[in-house]
Design an enzyme around this catalytic site. Structure first.
Site, PDB file in Angstrom:
ATOM      1  N   HIS A  26      -8.949 -72.269 -10.703  1.00  0.00           N
ATOM      2  CA  HIS A  26      -8.110 -71.422  -9.846  1.00  0.00           C
ATOM      3  C   HIS A  26      -8.650 -71.390  -8.421  1.00  0.00           C
ATOM      4  O   HIS A  26      -7.870 -71.323  -7.463  1.00  0.00           O
ATOM      5  CB  HIS A  26      -8.023 -70.026 -10.450  1.00  0.00           C
ATOM      6  CG  HIS A  26      -7.387 -70.021 -11.802  1.00  0.00           C
ATOM      7  ND1 HIS A  26      -6.024 -70.107 -11.975  1.00  0.00           N
ATOM      8  CD2 HIS A  26      -7.928 -70.001 -13.047  1.00  0.00           C
ATOM      9  CE1 HIS A  26      -5.757 -70.124 -13.273  1.00  0.00           C
ATOM     10  NE2 HIS A  26      -6.889 -70.058 -13.937  1.00  0.00           N
ATOM     11  N   ASP A  32      -6.507 -74.782  -1.925  1.00  0.00           N
ATOM     12  CA  ASP A  32      -5.560 -75.793  -1.465  1.00  0.00           C
ATOM     13  C   ASP A  32      -4.521 -75.082  -0.597  1.00  0.00           C
ATOM     14  O   ASP A  32      -3.506 -74.587  -1.076  1.00  0.00           O
ATOM     15  CB  ASP A  32      -4.901 -76.466  -2.671  1.00  0.00           C
ATOM     16  CG  ASP A  32      -3.926 -77.569  -2.271  1.00  0.00           C
ATOM     17  OD1 ASP A  32      -3.581 -77.664  -1.080  1.00  0.00           O
ATOM     18  OD2 ASP A  32      -3.508 -78.323  -3.172  1.00  0.00           O
ATOM     19  N   ARG A  35      -0.795 -76.105  -0.673  1.00  0.00           N
ATOM     20  CA  ARG A  35      -0.100 -75.554  -1.841  1.00  0.00           C
ATOM     21  C   ARG A  35       0.161 -74.066  -1.689  1.00  0.00           C
ATOM     22  O   ARG A  35       1.297 -73.587  -1.809  1.00  0.00           O
ATOM     23  CB  ARG A  35      -0.928 -75.815  -3.094  1.00  0.00           C
ATOM     24  CG  ARG A  35      -0.547 -74.958  -4.300  1.00  0.00           C
ATOM     25  CD  ARG A  35      -1.764 -74.722  -5.162  1.00  0.00           C
ATOM     26  NE  ARG A  35      -1.478 -73.971  -6.357  1.00  0.00           N
ATOM     27  CZ  ARG A  35      -1.754 -72.668  -6.501  1.00  0.00           C
ATOM     28  NH1 ARG A  35      -2.271 -71.969  -5.524  1.00  0.00           N
ATOM     29  NH2 ARG A  35      -1.489 -72.070  -7.653  1.00  0.00           N
ATOM     30  N   GLY A  59       3.485 -69.162 -15.940  1.00  0.00           N
ATOM     31  CA  GLY A  59       2.142 -69.698 -15.738  1.00  0.00           C
ATOM     32  C   GLY A  59       1.483 -69.052 -14.544  1.00  0.00           C
ATOM     33  O   GLY A  59       1.077 -69.738 -13.604  1.00  0.00           O
ATOM     34  N   GLU A 136       0.937 -82.880 -18.099  1.00  0.00           N
ATOM     35  CA  GLU A 136       0.728 -81.594 -18.775  1.00  0.00           C
ATOM     36  C   GLU A 136       2.023 -80.925 -19.217  1.00  0.00           C
ATOM     37  O   GLU A 136       2.011 -79.954 -19.950  1.00  0.00           O
ATOM     38  CB  GLU A 136      -0.098 -80.610 -17.933  1.00  0.00           C
ATOM     39  CG  GLU A 136      -1.535 -81.088 -17.691  1.00  0.00           C
ATOM     40  CD  GLU A 136      -2.356 -80.090 -16.914  1.00  0.00           C
ATOM     41  OE1 GLU A 136      -1.780 -79.278 -16.150  1.00  0.00           O
ATOM     42  OE2 GLU A 136      -3.587 -80.119 -17.054  1.00  0.00           O
ATOM     43  N   HIS A 276      -4.850 -80.598  -3.883  1.00  0.00           N
ATOM     44  CA  HIS A 276      -5.657 -80.732  -5.105  1.00  0.00           C
ATOM     45  C   HIS A 276      -4.998 -81.664  -6.124  1.00  0.00           C
ATOM     46  O   HIS A 276      -5.647 -82.111  -7.061  1.00  0.00           O
ATOM     47  CB  HIS A 276      -5.927 -79.350  -5.724  1.00  0.00           C
ATOM     48  CG  HIS A 276      -4.798 -78.798  -6.521  1.00  0.00           C
ATOM     49  ND1 HIS A 276      -3.689 -78.217  -5.943  1.00  0.00           N
ATOM     50  CD2 HIS A 276      -4.588 -78.735  -7.859  1.00  0.00           C
ATOM     51  CE1 HIS A 276      -2.857 -77.827  -6.885  1.00  0.00           C
ATOM     52  NE2 HIS A 276      -3.372 -78.130  -8.059  1.00  0.00           N
TER      53      HIS A 276
END
Length: 337
Positions: A26, A32, A35, A59, A136, A276
């Site tokens: 995290h 980042d 982001r 999430g 993922e 990232h």
């Protein structure tokens, strides 16, 4: 149930969620700035869309997107995450004064029980993107939430995503990571080299290494896309912008947030500041000499691996040709895991 049927996948799922329990992952995402600030700006620039709305964060991790939504005026925000970091997120939310607005739930999106009054949501926000965009398979969960929990006419943040491809020269890195196995103290380790070629490498690509035009592989409209659509075969054409050896293909992605103003795009292109997510590099079995003006005409097929749906099987079929370059055909398989 038989171990051979679900055991490996179950362990894989446990490992996946456990990996997000450590603060380090995290930290990398929050640091980042490309982001994090893209999500912040997408929300803050559209406060009128969030004001008095009910928002779901799929999430949620440490809860940063939940707090962006709450700060923007959301009436209620629900964050769901399956990793134990959510226990820390609950304290973070409380310490920042949003415990009355934000509710965090631990569990699988498809299984948690929503708070009273939150059966449907005006907005779903999620940072679901993995390496190569789809690694993922978290997007599957976002699509389930869209189909079951988003109000008619509701919004998704982000709303669109695009995968793109280019070609690069990368002799130094190939020698270090791939050709290294050719000769170790006089012994050949070709078997390991073949395994290394099978696995794409996630790395920051120097923009000076890019030696072709860029092409769109696939675009997803998150309001309409289905899980089935995430397995695809796409044709692309790249034109070489200089004469050199081509060592690899590079795949990266953009996501776009739309509101009532100009769209905001978060890009992982090698031509901009690194994120990232970096880029995904697929090394060819052999370097190919090309001349400026030559082309690659290719197809790329992508689908989940049958043993672990969070991994991806990738196949490329390429034809390199030009006025001065002999035509070369390449067919190669990869597995991103």
């Amino acid at each position: 149930m038989a171990e051979t049927e679900i055991g490996p996948l179950g362990r894989s799922e446990d490992y996946y969620f456990d990996s997000y329990s450590h603060y380090g992952i995290h930290e990398e995402m929050l640091k980042d700035r490309t982001r994090t600030l893209a999500y912040r700006d997408a929300v803050y620039n559209n406060k009128h869309l969030f004001k008095d709305k009910v928002v779901l964060d799929v999430g949620c991790g440490t809860g940063i997107l939940c707090m962006f939504a709450a700060y923007a005026g959301a009436k209620k925000v629900v964050g769901v995450d399956c990793s134990s970091v959510i226990e820390q997120a609950k304290q973070i939310v409380k310490e920042n004064g949003y415990e009355d607005t934000i509710t965090l739930l631990k569990g699988r999106m498809e299984e948690v029980e929503m708070p009273e009054g939150c059966e449907k949501f005006d907005i779903i926000i999620s940072e679901w993107m993995g390496y190569f965009l789809l690694y993922e398979s978290m997007l599957n969960t976002v699509l389930w939430a869209r189909d079951n929990l988003l109000k008619e006419g509701g919004r998704l943040f982000p709303e669109r995503s695009t995968m793109r491809i280019c070609a690069v020269e990368d002799q130094a890195f190939r020698e270090e990571k791939i050709d290294f196995w050719d000769n170790i103290c006089g012994f050949s380790f070709e078997r390991i080299k073949n395994i290394a070629l099978l696995e794409p490498i996630v790395e920051v690509v120097d923009p000076q290494q890019v030696m072709s035009t860029h092409a769109k592989l696939v675009e997803f409209d998150l309001k309409k896309v289905t899980v089935k659509d995430l397995s695809f075969t796409s044709r692309f054409v790249l034109n070489f912008t200089r004469s050199d050896l081509v060592h690899a293909l590079v795949v990266y992605f953009d996501v776009t947030f739309t509101g009532h103003g100009p769209p905001l795009t978060l890009s992982t292109t090698p031509l901009d500041k690194a994120t990232h997510w970096k880029q995904t590099v697929l090394y060819l079995d052999e370097a190919i000499p090309v001349c400026r003006g030559d082309t690659i005409v290719g197809t790329m097929s992508v689908c989940p691996n049958v043993s672990n749906y969070r991994d991806l099987d990738i196949e490329v079929d390429l034809r390199v040709s030009g006025n001065k370059t002999p035509t070369t055909q390449i067919k190669q398989s990869f597995r991103l895991r």
